[in-house]
Design a protein around this motif. Structure first.
Motif: not given
Length: 324
Positions: A299-316
């Protein structure tokens, strides 16, 4: 051929101009033909671009009268207002039924021409509040990648121009042609989630020396635990009603909204910087259950936690997990 005119004004952001140029120019029909003819046009032959260099543009505003689609790229914040001739040319094109689209803060030019009055529109999330204040007749939607009103389209930040252009190509020529254009741009035809996932949800500023500062620090330290309105009010020795009024006066938001934003920010940090499971992150951020976490986060971010991690994982690095 479908004629695309890109209107280049002083202060133009180079990427905002180049992205639609490339996407439409790379598009091919199944038989290899080019379906689009892309042309730059400007009010004057020389345009000063954001970044300290000049562009030589061969075509003038008359190109807008013959175009099937007009695109207005974003400009630097300090760029001069669009001239009366530019605004009149855009109004004339719109009156003739031409499709008109803006990239990023190019929406301000369309709004200045009156083309967004009564319509939904978007722009870069940093400028969304400014657009809404300057043009109250525009329904600004800051959490989407683009808005399609039929004839008038607006896109969010620069990369969202690619999403909007691919959407227009799919409208014009179908999904197969648009999918091939997306491959040429090395991006998906549709990105999951909207602009909301890129917004930095900063807490509203609290006046220096505010009596709420110790409480806000306590909330941040106790996000993993249950934090109720009553507990917050008790820590500052106020009734819940008085506390809620004082909190809104000093922060511009409610205590529970502030708490939700803090929990979402904590979850975003953990998704970006840890290997924790969704279940553990839900607990660490104080959402109670993974289900409640997923619902609130979307509701707040507009995507799922899994999709957010896939996009913004700072360790990739280059799509692969960097060594620890």
């Amino acid at each position: 051929m479908h004629s695309v005119a890109i209107l280049v004004l002083d202060g133009v952001v180079p990427f905002d101009m180049a992205a639609p140029m490339q996407v439409f120019d790379w598009t091919r029909l199944p038989d290899g033909r080019r379906p689009y003819r892309v042309r730059l046009c400007a009010e004057r032959p020389e345009v000063l671009a954001d970044g300290g260099f000049a562009l030589r543009v061969e075509r003038g505003l008359e190109v807008l009268a013959d175009a099937d689609t007009v695109i207005v790229p974003g400009r630097a914040e300090e760029a001069p207002p669009p001239s009366a001739d530019v605004l009149a040319a855009l109004r004339a094109a719109a009156g003739a039924g031409t499709r008109i689209a803006s990239v990023c803060v190019g929406a301000f030019v369309l709004a200045e021409a009156g083309l967004l009055d009564g319509l939904r529109a978007t722009t870069h999330w940093v400028a969304a509040d400014r657009l809404a204040r300057a043009f109250p007749d525009v329904e600004v939607q800051p959490d989407v990648l683009y808005v399609d009103n039929g004839q008038i389209l607006t896109s969010a930040g620069a990369a969202a121009a690619l999403d909007m252009c691919l959407h227009m190509i799919r409208r014009d020529l179908g999904s197969a042609v648009a999918a091939n254009a997306a491959r040429m741009s090395v991006m998906p035809l549709e990105r999951e989630g909207g602009q909301a996932q890129f917004i930095v949800h900063e807490h509203p500023p609290v006046p220096r020396g505010s009596d709420l500062e110790p409480l806000l620090d306590w909330i941040e330290d106790n996000l993993a635990h249950e934090v109720t309105l009553g507990a917050m009010a008790a820590r500052v020795s106020m009734s819940e009603r008085t506390f809620s009024r004082r909190f809104r006066e000093q922060t511009g938001t409610t205590p529970l909204q502030w708490l939700l934003r803090a929990r979402v920010r904590r979850a975003q940090y953990l998704l970006e910087n840890s290997d924790y499971t969704v279940e553990r992150i839900a607990q660490q951020a104080g959402f109670g259950s993974p289900t409640a976490f997923r619902e609130r986060f979307r509701k707040v971010v507009g995507t799922t936690p899994y999709a957010y991690r896939s996009t913004f994982d700072g360790r990739r690095v280059n799509g692969e997990r960097a060594p620890r």
